[in-house]
Design a protein around this motif. Structure first.
Motif, short mmCIF file in Angstrom:
data_model
loop_
_atom_site.label_atom_id
_atom_site.label_comp_id
_atom_site.label_asym_id
_atom_site.label_seq_id
_atom_site.Cartn_x
_atom_site.Cartn_y
_atom_site.Cartn_z
N UNK A 140 0.83 -1.20 0.00
CA UNK A 140 0.00 0.00 0.00
C UNK A 140 0.87 1.25 0.00
N UNK A 141 1.97 1.21 0.73
CA UNK A 141 2.85 2.38 0.80
C UNK A 141 3.45 2.68 -0.57
N UNK A 142 3.83 1.62 -1.31
CA UNK A 142 4.39 1.81 -2.64
C UNK A 142 3.35 2.42 -3.57
N UNK A 143 2.10 2.01 -3.43
CA UNK A 143 1.03 2.57 -4.25
C UNK A 143 0.84 4.05 -3.96
N UNK A 144 0.92 4.44 -2.69
CA UNK A 144 0.79 5.85 -2.33
C UNK A 144 1.91 6.69 -2.91
N UNK B 63 3.68 6.00 -5.65
CA UNK B 63 3.47 6.08 -7.10
C UNK B 63 2.36 7.08 -7.42
N UNK B 64 1.28 7.04 -6.65
CA UNK B 64 0.18 7.97 -6.87
C UNK B 64 0.63 9.41 -6.64
N UNK B 65 1.41 9.63 -5.60
CA UNK B 65 1.91 10.98 -5.32
C UNK B 65 2.80 11.48 -6.46
N UNK B 66 3.63 10.62 -7.00
CA UNK B 66 4.50 11.01 -8.11
C UNK B 66 3.66 11.36 -9.34
N UNK B 67 2.63 10.58 -9.61
CA UNK B 67 1.76 10.86 -10.76
C UNK B 67 1.06 12.20 -10.58
N UNK B 68 0.59 12.49 -9.38
CA UNK B 68 -0.09 13.76 -9.12
C UNK B 68 0.88 14.93 -9.26
N UNK B 69 2.09 14.78 -8.75
CA UNK B 69 3.08 15.85 -8.88
C UNK B 69 3.42 16.09 -10.36
N UNK B 70 3.58 15.02 -11.12
CA UNK B 70 3.86 15.17 -12.55
C UNK B 70 2.70 15.89 -13.24
N UNK B 71 1.47 15.52 -12.90
CA UNK B 71 0.31 16.19 -13.48
C UNK B 71 0.26 17.67 -13.15
N UNK B 72 0.60 18.01 -11.91
CA UNK B 72 0.62 19.42 -11.51
C UNK B 72 1.73 20.19 -12.23
N UNK B 73 2.88 19.55 -12.43
CA UNK B 73 3.97 20.21 -13.16
C UNK B 73 3.56 20.43 -14.62
N UNK B 74 2.90 19.44 -15.22
CA UNK B 74 2.44 19.59 -16.60
C UNK B 74 1.42 20.72 -16.68
#
Length: 63
Positions: free
Chosen positions: A1-5, A7-18
């Motif tokens: 579960x921690x790994x999923x969190x 990965x999700x945080x990285x995806x959200x940060x990338x989306x915000x940077x885009x």
């Protein structure tokens, strides 16, 4: 579960940077006007997927 969190945080940060690049950098905004919307869609889909995962697996949002 921690790994999923993570990965999700990285995806959200990338989306915000885009989103930021699409709205703040004039050259990118003129060349690719849909980029900021793509960033918002990435953030929205990542959050929605996390919410659906937590409902289906009956995990708490507050842990």
């Amino acid at each position: 579960m921690r790994k999923l969190n993570i990965i999700e945080s990285i995806i959200i940060v990338v989306g915000l940077i885009v989103f930021w690049l699409g709205s703040e950098v004039q050259a990118i905004e003129q060349q690719v006007p849909w980029l900021q919307f793509a960033g918002l869609i990435v953030v929205f889909v990542a959050g929605l997927a996390d919410a659906i995962y937590r409902v289906v697996t009956k995990r708490s949002f507050f842990k």
